[in-house]
Design an enzyme around this catalytic site. Structure first.
Site, PDB file in Angstrom:
ATOM      1  N   HIS A 206       0.830  -1.208   0.000  1.00 12.40           N
ATOM      2  CA  HIS A 206       0.000   0.000   0.000  1.00 12.40           C
ATOM      3  C   HIS A 206       0.862   1.256   0.000  1.00 12.40           C
ATOM      4  CE1 HIS A 206      -3.354   2.704   1.085  1.00 12.40           C
ATOM      5  NE2 HIS A 206      -2.451   3.289   1.852  1.00 12.40           N
ATOM      6  N   GLU A 207       1.888   1.272   0.843  1.00 10.56           N
ATOM      7  CA  GLU A 207       2.754   2.452   0.892  1.00 10.56           C
ATOM      8  C   GLU A 207       3.510   2.640  -0.418  1.00 10.56           C
ATOM      9  OE1 GLU A 207       2.239   4.515   3.125  1.00 10.56           O
ATOM     10  OE2 GLU A 207       1.028   3.151   4.337  1.00 10.56           O
TER      11      GLU A 207
ATOM     12  N   HIS B  52       1.611   4.549  -2.935  1.00 11.94           N
ATOM     13  CA  HIS B  52       1.799   6.004  -2.902  1.00 11.94           C
ATOM     14  C   HIS B  52       3.056   6.410  -3.670  1.00 11.94           C
ATOM     15  CE1 HIS B  52      -1.543   6.727  -0.294  1.00 11.94           C
ATOM     16  NE2 HIS B  52      -1.030   6.065   0.724  1.00 11.94           N
TER      17      HIS B  52
ATOM     18  N   HIS C  19       3.212   8.983  -6.783  1.00 16.35           N
ATOM     19  CA  HIS C  19       4.125  10.127  -6.828  1.00 16.35           C
ATOM     20  C   HIS C  19       4.926  10.147  -8.124  1.00 16.35           C
ATOM     21  CE1 HIS C  19       7.702  12.420  -4.823  1.00 16.35           C
ATOM     22  NE2 HIS C  19       6.947  13.219  -5.524  1.00 16.35           N
TER      23      HIS C  19
END
Length: 234
Positions: A102-103, A106, A110
């Site tokens: 999940h991280e 991100h 980005h």
């Protein structure tokens, strides 16, 4: 005149959202605890999973580091760092690799210039200042009473500033849901998790998303409450 201070009926508005928030927190913890005890067949730790996904997607400028705290996992776009809680950084459970993925979702946002993430990052500093000032401004305006000319202005400023915080919560929803969608796609399309493990990974990701929905609901109802209080003082 003292009615709002001793008994504020608008608090009733917050009760459903607060109950939902408490349930969401319980759901996250219970789901995470359950799948933290189930080791992933791939044998990878959260750190390894994060690095593998980034390498597969051509991301070479992001570090993965451990951080203190329970479920304190996050991606810091300013320092290009994925920080995983110690349990997820070194752990090889279904929960650990799902959170790590999940991280990294991100990170992919980005690097692809995902607009909601850019917007959230752009307004975050201003929202932080505005949300800190919102309640003091509103409370001062409420306390000094309608007879003071600028009391209403202070309350209005508090409402406008808090509306910025609500906007931040709303923008956060697509950012978090998209990161989870990317995470599940990375885990399943590459065979990082077995078919029988997909359900567990999805439950971890879905449970985490509930906390953001609950936070947005509380914020929106809090804004409605402030507006009602402001109108009652006119």
């Amino acid at each position: 005149m003292f009615f709002p201070f001793f008994y504020d009926p608008t608090y009733i508005l917050l009760l459903p959202a607060m109950a939902f928030a408490l349930w969401a927190q319980w759901r996250v913890k219970s789901t995470f605890d359950k799948y933290a005890r189930v080791r992933a067949a791939n044998g990878l730790s959260g750190r390894d999973m994060a690095r593998q996904i980034m390498q597969r997607n051509g991301v070479t400028d992001v570090e993965v580091q451990p951080v203190d705290g329970m479920l304190s996992d996050h991606y810091d776009p300013r320092s290009h760092t994925v920080r995983l809680s110690a349990e997820n950084y070194a752990g090889g459970s279904i929960a650990s690799i799902a959170v790590a993925a999940h991280e990294v979702g991100h990170v992919l946002q980005h690097h692809e210039g995902y607009v909601p993430l850019q917007l959230r990052s752009g307004i975050a500093p201003a929202v932080g200042i505005a949300s800190t000032a919102a309640f003091p401004l509103f409370l001062i305006g409420l306390l000094i009473g309608p007879r003071v000319p600028f009391a209403g202005l202070l309350m209005d400023l508090g409402i406008v500033f808090f509306a910025g915080a609500v906007l931040f919560h709303l923008i956060t929803l697509p950012v978090e849901f998209d990161a989870s969608k990317r995470a599940l796609a990375q885990l399943t399309s590459t065979g990082a998790v077995l078919p029988q493990e997909v359900d567990g990974a999805k439950k971890v990701l879905d449970a985490a998303a509930l906390t953001y929905v609950a936070a947005a609901a509380v914020a929106m109802l809090q804004l409605v409450r402030l507006v009602l209080l402001r109108n009652s003082r006119r």
